[in-house]
Design a protein around this motif. Structure first.
Motif, PDB file in Angstrom:
ATOM      1  N   LEU A 346       0.395  -1.174   0.374  1.00  0.00           N
ATOM      2  CA  LEU A 346       0.175  -0.241   0.143  1.00  0.00           C
ATOM      3  C   LEU A 346       0.938   1.668   0.292  1.00  0.00           C
ATOM      4  CD1 LEU A 346      -2.577  -0.964   2.392  1.00  0.00           C
ATOM      5  CD2 LEU A 346      -3.077  -1.023   0.041  1.00  0.00           C
ATOM      6  N   THR A 347       2.121   1.484   0.767  1.00  0.00           N
ATOM      7  CA  THR A 347       2.655   2.539   1.000  1.00  0.00           C
ATOM      8  C   THR A 347       3.355   2.426  -0.414  1.00  0.00           C
ATOM      9  OG1 THR A 347       3.721   1.956   3.308  1.00  0.00           O
ATOM     10  CG2 THR A 347       4.507   3.333   1.741  1.00  0.00           C
ATOM     11  N   LEU A 348       4.025   1.724  -1.057  1.00  0.00           N
ATOM     12  CA  LEU A 348       4.586   2.187  -2.212  1.00  0.00           C
ATOM     13  C   LEU A 348       3.951   2.570  -3.494  1.00  0.00           C
ATOM     14  CD1 LEU A 348       7.529   1.883  -3.259  1.00  0.00           C
ATOM     15  CD2 LEU A 348       6.848  -0.214  -4.709  1.00  0.00           C
ATOM     16  N   SER A 349       2.683   1.787  -3.568  1.00  0.00           N
ATOM     17  CA  SER A 349       1.743   2.832  -4.578  1.00  0.00           C
ATOM     18  C   SER A 349       0.980   3.645  -4.306  1.00  0.00           C
ATOM     19  CB  SER A 349       0.376   1.596  -4.614  1.00  0.00           C
ATOM     20  OG  SER A 349       0.589   0.087  -4.154  1.00  0.00           O
ATOM     21  N   LYS A 350       0.672   4.021  -2.793  1.00  0.00           N
ATOM     22  CA  LYS A 350       0.655   5.668  -2.295  1.00  0.00           C
ATOM     23  C   LYS A 350       1.636   5.947  -2.328  1.00  0.00           C
ATOM     24  CE  LYS A 350      -1.824   7.844   1.279  1.00  0.00           C
ATOM     25  NZ  LYS A 350      -2.627   7.572   2.582  1.00  0.00           N
ATOM     26  N   TYR A 351       3.071   6.104  -2.351  1.00  0.00           N
ATOM     27  CA  TYR A 351       3.723   7.605  -2.388  1.00  0.00           C
ATOM     28  C   TYR A 351       4.491   7.228  -3.154  1.00  0.00           C
ATOM     29  CZ  TYR A 351       1.955   7.686   2.408  1.00  0.00           C
ATOM     30  OH  TYR A 351       1.092   8.216   3.250  1.00  0.00           O
ATOM     31  N   GLU A 352       4.723   6.415  -4.346  1.00  0.00           N
ATOM     32  CA  GLU A 352       5.487   6.428  -5.664  1.00  0.00           C
ATOM     33  C   GLU A 352       4.886   6.413  -6.892  1.00  0.00           C
ATOM     34  OE1 GLU A 352       8.540   7.225  -5.671  1.00  0.00           O
ATOM     35  OE2 GLU A 352       9.347   7.475  -3.831  1.00  0.00           O
ATOM     36  N   GLY A 353       3.210   6.099  -6.921  1.00  0.00           N
ATOM     37  CA  GLY A 353       2.828   5.488  -8.302  1.00  0.00           C
ATOM     38  C   GLY A 353       3.185   4.129  -8.546  1.00  0.00           C
ATOM     39  N   ILE A 354       3.715   2.719  -7.533  1.00  0.00           N
ATOM     40  CA  ILE A 354       4.066   1.781  -8.422  1.00  0.00           C
ATOM     41  C   ILE A 354       3.449   0.989  -7.491  1.00  0.00           C
ATOM     42  CG2 ILE A 354       6.548   0.385  -8.497  1.00  0.00           C
ATOM     43  CD1 ILE A 354       8.076   2.855  -8.592  1.00  0.00           C
ATOM     44  N   ILE A 355       3.108  -0.023  -7.971  1.00  0.00           N
ATOM     45  CA  ILE A 355       2.283  -1.065  -7.295  1.00  0.00           C
ATOM     46  C   ILE A 355       3.075  -2.468  -8.165  1.00  0.00           C
ATOM     47  CG2 ILE A 355       0.044  -2.726  -7.117  1.00  0.00           C
ATOM     48  CD1 ILE A 355      -1.458   0.054  -8.465  1.00  0.00           C
ATOM     49  N   PRO A 356       3.070  -2.833  -6.916  1.00  0.00           N
ATOM     50  CA  PRO A 356       4.236  -4.320  -6.631  1.00  0.00           C
ATOM     51  C   PRO A 356       3.863  -5.263  -7.109  1.00  0.00           C
ATOM     52  CG  PRO A 356       4.824  -3.056  -4.261  1.00  0.00           C
ATOM     53  CD  PRO A 356       3.211  -2.303  -4.675  1.00  0.00           C
ATOM     54  N   ALA A 357       4.153  -6.768  -6.898  1.00  0.00           N
ATOM     55  CA  ALA A 357       3.476  -7.675  -6.837  1.00  0.00           C
ATOM     56  C   ALA A 357       3.750  -7.852  -5.069  1.00  0.00           C
ATOM     57  CB  ALA A 357       4.352  -9.061  -6.891  1.00  0.00           C
ATOM     58  N   LEU A 358       2.904  -9.220  -4.537  1.00  0.00           N
ATOM     59  CA  LEU A 358       3.214  -9.056  -3.016  1.00  0.00           C
ATOM     60  C   LEU A 358       4.476  -9.935  -2.938  1.00  0.00           C
ATOM     61  CD1 LEU A 358      -1.048 -10.640  -2.395  1.00  0.00           C
ATOM     62  CD2 LEU A 358       0.704  -8.430  -1.203  1.00  0.00           C
ATOM     63  N   GLU A 359       4.648 -10.471  -3.930  1.00  0.00           N
ATOM     64  CA  GLU A 359       5.651 -10.917  -3.263  1.00  0.00           C
ATOM     65  C   GLU A 359       7.074 -10.107  -3.575  1.00  0.00           C
ATOM     66  OE1 GLU A 359       3.222 -14.029  -5.672  1.00  0.00           O
ATOM     67  OE2 GLU A 359       4.128 -11.726  -6.162  1.00  0.00           O
ATOM     68  N   SER A 360       7.479  -8.806  -4.000  1.00  0.00           N
ATOM     69  CA  SER A 360       8.203  -8.434  -4.003  1.00  0.00           C
ATOM     70  C   SER A 360       7.919  -6.563  -2.893  1.00  0.00           C
ATOM     71  CB  SER A 360       7.981  -6.834  -5.025  1.00  0.00           C
ATOM     72  OG  SER A 360       8.453  -8.322  -6.524  1.00  0.00           O
ATOM     73  N   SER A 361       7.020  -7.129  -2.668  1.00  0.00           N
ATOM     74  CA  SER A 361       6.790  -6.315  -1.229  1.00  0.00           C
ATOM     75  C   SER A 361       7.565  -6.332   0.157  1.00  0.00           C
ATOM     76  CB  SER A 361       4.833  -5.933  -1.264  1.00  0.00           C
ATOM     77  OG  SER A 361       4.305  -5.811  -2.070  1.00  0.00           O
ATOM     78  N   HIS A 362       7.448  -7.896  -0.086  1.00  0.00           N
ATOM     79  CA  HIS A 362       8.460  -8.333   1.256  1.00  0.00           C
ATOM     80  C   HIS A 362       9.968  -7.891   1.913  1.00  0.00           C
ATOM     81  CE1 HIS A 362       5.339 -11.507   1.183  1.00  0.00           C
ATOM     82  NE2 HIS A 362       5.881 -11.813   2.066  1.00  0.00           N
ATOM     83  N   ALA A 363      10.347  -7.199   0.405  1.00  0.00           N
ATOM     84  CA  ALA A 363      12.094  -6.860   0.108  1.00  0.00           C
ATOM     85  C   ALA A 363      11.807  -6.111  -0.038  1.00  0.00           C
ATOM     86  CB  ALA A 363      12.391  -7.428  -1.514  1.00  0.00           C
ATOM     87  N   ILE A 364      10.161  -5.405  -0.191  1.00  0.00           N
ATOM     88  CA  ILE A 364      10.189  -3.467   0.561  1.00  0.00           C
ATOM     89  C   ILE A 364      10.285  -3.139   1.507  1.00  0.00           C
ATOM     90  CG2 ILE A 364       8.937  -2.103  -0.520  1.00  0.00           C
ATOM     91  CD1 ILE A 364       7.905  -2.945  -3.255  1.00  0.00           C
ATOM     92  N   ALA A 365       9.384  -4.345   2.485  1.00  0.00           N
ATOM     93  CA  ALA A 365       8.853  -3.876   3.541  1.00  0.00           C
ATOM     94  C   ALA A 365      10.665  -4.392   4.156  1.00  0.00           C
ATOM     95  CB  ALA A 365       8.379  -4.993   3.989  1.00  0.00           C
ATOM     96  N   TRP A 366      11.281  -4.975   4.254  1.00  0.00           N
ATOM     97  CA  TRP A 366      12.432  -5.510   4.800  1.00  0.00           C
ATOM     98  C   TRP A 366      12.689  -3.815   4.720  1.00  0.00           C
ATOM     99  CZ3 TRP A 366      17.614  -4.533   4.384  1.00  0.00           C
ATOM    100  CH2 TRP A 366      18.621  -5.204   4.880  1.00  0.00           C
ATOM    101  N   ALA A 367      13.301  -3.543   3.682  1.00  0.00           N
ATOM    102  CA  ALA A 367      13.949  -2.440   2.950  1.00  0.00           C
ATOM    103  C   ALA A 367      13.658  -1.126   3.868  1.00  0.00           C
ATOM    104  CB  ALA A 367      14.088  -1.866   1.632  1.00  0.00           C
ATOM    105  N   ALA A 368      12.771  -1.381   3.977  1.00  0.00           N
ATOM    106  CA  ALA A 368      11.830  -0.157   4.695  1.00  0.00           C
ATOM    107  C   ALA A 368      12.099  -0.003   6.308  1.00  0.00           C
ATOM    108  CB  ALA A 368      10.166  -0.112   4.617  1.00  0.00           C
TER     109      ALA A 368
END
Length: 401
Positions: A346-368
């Protein structure tokens, strides 16, 4: 500092990465796998094959995929800058098409008539069906019934592409069962079928072969990041299920000891819940699906049911290269829960206009989470391995929007 020990992560003559990996034990299957291996080693030395791969990567996939500085996300979180390797911009929306083109070209070279495969989230299935349509090959995809219902957009794409979809209803009816079903179909006619495994798993030569085709991600990323920032990233991170997208990205940085590598697994409902897919955290050594690896096991050694909100990560095992890299302490492995994954989606979608796959969202969550512990002079490069079109309806229903 360069470490030549990791410059070329290749198996020994028996397909082993240390104690992991290996060849099929069944003599008939081993013979078929040896045929695939010999053809693979031959074709990658063929100038015409390499010219065709280069052409299709550029004109069909759309490579090189760019690196994007997630400025809004970075400023919102604070700490390290977060960059994304945009594999979601590839044709079909994920990294999977990188190895699918290679495998289908190989199958045609071998004279095979039909491509068989499994899929979880459907990205491998869509990519394979796409390439089979391009190259005039019959395609049959086995998919768990649970994933069929969850990933309906990808199912419909496969149908449009002319692919035969085989629903799998046994067990949990997810990725593990889809692998079992597809492999059983392959064994029925190994002479005419080619089994296109969708990750760095299975008996030799598949872990090495899929890594080879996916390594284009890391080669591009290393050169791009250096050109963009005049340095290499502090950390390189990617989600890990079977492990192909992570290994593809890591391949460009393995020999550089100054770059920390992090694989992010699915903690599901929590590591203590018993409902997760954190293989490298909680798995034990053994043999499954024709290769030796760490995998989630019952007391009798049979694979446990894995769980993740991301269909592409709910596999109970992991590629042998990842097991080897964990033991060698070259890669760290962490995990992210379903709830953390949704928040990152939800965060990447809202603030970057990029809707990530749920798989990729795991890596984004860790990086954040990790970025907050670092300074603004440091950086994290995340592999955005796929786009989230397939997950939108599921996520909106999940969060009540």
């Amino acid at each position: 500092m360069k470490n030549p020990a990791f410059a070329n992560l290749i198996p020994d003559q028996n397909g082993m990465f240390g104690v992991y990996g290996g060849e099929a034990e069944n003599s008939e299957l081993k013979s078929a796998m040896n045929e695939v291996r010999e053809a693979f080693y031959h074709i990658i030395q063929d100038d015409l094959f390499n010219e065709e791969m280069t052409r299709l990567r550029k004109t069909y996939i759309g490579r090189p995929s760019p690196i994007y500085f997630a400025k809004n996300l970075s400023e919102r979180i604070g700490g390290a800058k977060i960059y994304l390797k945009r594999e979601d911009l590839n044709h079909t929306g994920a990294h999977k098409i990188n190895h699918c083109i290679g495998e289908v070209l190989l199958a045609k070279k071998m004279g095979k008539k039909k491509i068989l495969a499994e899929t979880g989230a459907g990205q491998h299935g869509v990519a394979l069906a796409t390439v089979c349509a391009l190259m005039g090959m019959a395609c049959e995809i086995h998919m768990g019934q649970v994933d069929i219902e969850k990933e309906r957009p990808n199912v419909n794409k496969m149908k449009l592409l002319g692919c035969k979809i085989v629903p799998v209803t046994s067990g949990k009816a997810t990725l593990k069962e889809a692998v079992d079903s597809a492999f059983s179909a392959y064994l029925d006619d190994m002479q005419n079928n080619f089994f296109a495994i969708g990750s760095v798993v299975g008996p030799a030569p598949y872990p090495e072969m899929v890594q080879y085709f996916q390594s284009v991600i890391g080669r591009e990323a290393s050169a791009q990041f250096l050109e963009m920032t005049n340095e290499q990233p502090t950390i390189v991170a990617a989600c890990v299920g079977g492990g192909s997208n992570a290994l593809g990205l890591f391949s460009g940085f393995l020999s550089d000891e100054n770059v920390k590598l992090v694989g992010v697994e699915a903690a599901g409902k929590g590591l203590d819940s018993g409902e997760h897919a954190a293989t490298l955290t909680a798995g034990k050594f053994g043999t499954m699906h024709g290769f030796k690896c760490l995998y989630l096991q019952e007391e009798d050694g049979t694979p446990m049911d894995a769980h993740s909100i991301a269909s592409g990560l709910d596999y109970p095992g992991v590629g042998p290269q990842h097991c080897y890299l964990r033991d060698a302490q070259r890669v760290e492995y962490h995990s992210i829960t379903d709830d953390e994954c949704i928040e990152a989606f939800l965060t990447l979608s809202k603030y970057e206009g990029i809707i990530p796959a749920l798989e990729s969202s795991h890596a984004i969550a860790w990086a954040a989470k990790e970025a907050k512990n670092l300074s603004s002079k440091e950086s994290i490069l995340v592999n955005l391995s796929g786009r989230g079109d397939k997950d939108i309806d599921f996520v909106l229903h999940k969060v009540g929007l």
